[in-house]
Scaffold this active site. Structure first.
Site, PDB file in Angstrom:
ATOM      1  N   ASP A  38       0.838  -1.303   0.132  1.00 42.29           N
ATOM      2  CA  ASP A  38       0.103   0.003   0.028  1.00 42.29           C
ATOM      3  C   ASP A  38       0.837   1.120   0.072  1.00 42.29           C
ATOM      4  OD1 ASP A  38      -2.274   1.889   0.577  1.00 42.29           O
ATOM      5  OD2 ASP A  38      -3.260   0.104   0.846  1.00 42.29           O
ATOM      6  N   HIS A  67     -12.147  -0.581  -8.852  1.00 42.48           N
ATOM      7  CA  HIS A  67     -13.300   0.105  -8.829  1.00 42.48           C
ATOM      8  C   HIS A  67     -13.079   1.436  -8.629  1.00 42.48           C
ATOM      9  CE1 HIS A  67     -15.011   0.102  -4.667  1.00 42.48           C
ATOM     10  NE2 HIS A  67     -13.760   0.248  -4.637  1.00 42.48           N
TER      11      HIS A  67
END
Ligand SMILES: C[S@@+](CC[C@H](N)C(=O)[O-])C[C@H]1O[C@@H](n2cnc3c(N)ncnc32)[C@H](O)[C@@H]1O
Length: 424
Positions: A273, A325
């Site tokens: 991340d 998304h």
């Protein structure tokens, strides 16, 4: 359709499903404040979903057109009241227990707010199921507020939607007026609501507080039945992989890797991340069982860049849960291409994301939850949730193309699990 016939069939469904839930609750001696605990049997959960669906249909049928605007006002005032209560941490000032109540003045003093305002706000919130009053007009927890305040993940979630998501949603019309159908990450409703020229994740990662709030929101969402992390355990045959290494791309503070590592002892993980989130993961993961900790590593990595060679040599599976998304198609393509270009032979990608259904093909509560996600993507990222054909087209756009090898969609999950392999 005849409204009377509709009303009668909805009423019959309500009677039938109420009975099914009642029978289960009689057997359940746990004293749980939830209507049904998470581990209640499938039939009981299904009956609850049908009851919810019937109640929504009933409400829509019974609302006169002129009452719709009254309802809209009620909804935004209930949300505003909830936001106020969360902001001033009012729920935390009320002890748990159905028989324990507190005077408005005492809560107001402890929270440093006006007791008059507190009463107005709390009584509005009560009409939506948050908090309650006893006969002496003292405040106590309702079933719902008790549950929210008892679970840090739910409180984080409540904080995020009231502080960030709701103001962003209200800026959507202004953003469309200003930027039309822009695909730019810094021309969104979020940019207007928070008066920043930075893209959402850049803005969040600038602030330690917002990074914590967002990571908490992600953990909290895992408690929503449609977004429950458990759907990833049953949604893919992890055991079949044997001793494999999974890279959780955009893995946040590690709740997914942690859950998979606890269930599948042969798997090891790298959580990737942004640097600020990886720092937060170190804190979140510091006290975990050593037998699990030894199988989880952390790596700050920007998924807009190719994978570092030490990771791509190791990776058997790249997991992207709720990643693609967030991004418009060109960027989602880039994220996938970066993986495809570095995948070792036999490696695969597992995507867990929403496949948007056609209207009316899912029960209303589930469809509405999916449409919430679609709009959140538009308001924060100028992105959108994808229908099945959009996914296939996106996967096929990499070089070499990715092929959808397998997919799994539970009606209880708002996301499908899709396994991708490089097309030979
Ligand atoms: C919607 S969250 C999903 C988190 C997690 N996969 C889950 O299922 O809960 C998206 C994650 O992508 C991370 N992210 C955003 N931009 C990134 C980038 N360029 N490189 C790596 N991670 C990024 C965010 O910090 C966040 O943790």
């Amino acid at each position: 359709m005849d409204i009377n016939t509709d009303l009668e069939s909805i009423a019959a469904s309500i009677v039938e499903n109420t009975k099914a839930i009642g029978e289960y609750r009689l057997k359940d001696s746990s004293g749980n404040i939830q209507l049904l605990p998470r581990d209640a049997p499938q039939e009981a959960q299904h009956a609850r979903q049908l009851l919810l669906q019937a109640s929504i249909q009933l409400q829509q049928l019974c609302t006169e057109p002129s009452e719709f605007l009254d309802q809209a006002q009620i909804h935004y005032q209930q949300l505003s009241a909830f936001q106020w209560l969360i902001h001033f941490q009012i729920l935390q000032h009320i002890p748990l227990g159905t028989d324990v109540s507190v005077a408005y003045e005492d809560i107001a003093k402890a929270a440093n707010v006006s007791s008059r305002r507190l009463k107005s706000v709390a009584r509005m919130a009560m009409t939506g199921g948050i908090l309650a009053e006893d006969e002496s007009q003292r405040v106590k927890h309702s079933r719902i507020s008790a549950q929210i305040v008892s679970e840090p993940a739910l409180l984080d979630w409540a904080l995020f939607i009231t502080r960030y998501s709701a103001p962003t949603a209200l800026a959507f019309a202004r953003a469309t007026e200003r930027w039309g159908d822009s695909k730019d990450k810094n021309e969104t409703a979020y940019n207007l609501a928070f008066n920043t020229p930075m893209a959402f994740f850049d803005h969040v990662s600038q602030s330690e507080e917002m990074t914590q709030h967002f990571a908490g929101y992600m953990r909290g969402q895992g408690r929503s039945s449609g977004l429950a992390v458990e759907h990833l355990i049953t949604g893919y045959d992890w055991a079949r992989l044997g001793p494999a290494h999974v890279v959780d791309v955009g893995g946040s503070t590690g709740q997914i890797a942690l859950m998979l590592a606890s269930n599948f002892p042969d798997l090891s993980f790298t959580i990737e991340d942004l640097p600020s989130t990886i720092e937060e993961s170190r804190i979140q993961l510091r006290d975990i069982d050593p037998s699990i900790a030894s199988r989880i590593s952390l790596k700050a990595h920007d998924f807009m860049q190719p994978q570092p060679p030490e990771i791509s040599h190791l990776a058997d599976v790249y997991l992207l849960r709720k990643i693609l998304h967030d991004w418009p198609t060109a960027t989602a393509h880039k994220i996938l291409q970066n993986l495809v270009s570095s995948m070792k032979p036999g490696a695969r990608i597992v995507v867990m994301d929403t496949i948007l259904p056609l209207p009316g093909t899912f029960p209303t509560p589930q469809e509405a939850a999916l449409r919430v996600r679609d709009l959140i993507m538009a308001q924060n990222f100028n992105s959108n949730e994808r229908e099945r054909d959009d996914w296939i087209e996106l996967f096929g756009s990499t070089t070499p193309p990715l092929r959808l090898n397998n997919e799994w969609q539970s009606m209880k999950s708002v996301m499908a699990v899709m396994e991708l392999v490089i097309q030979e």
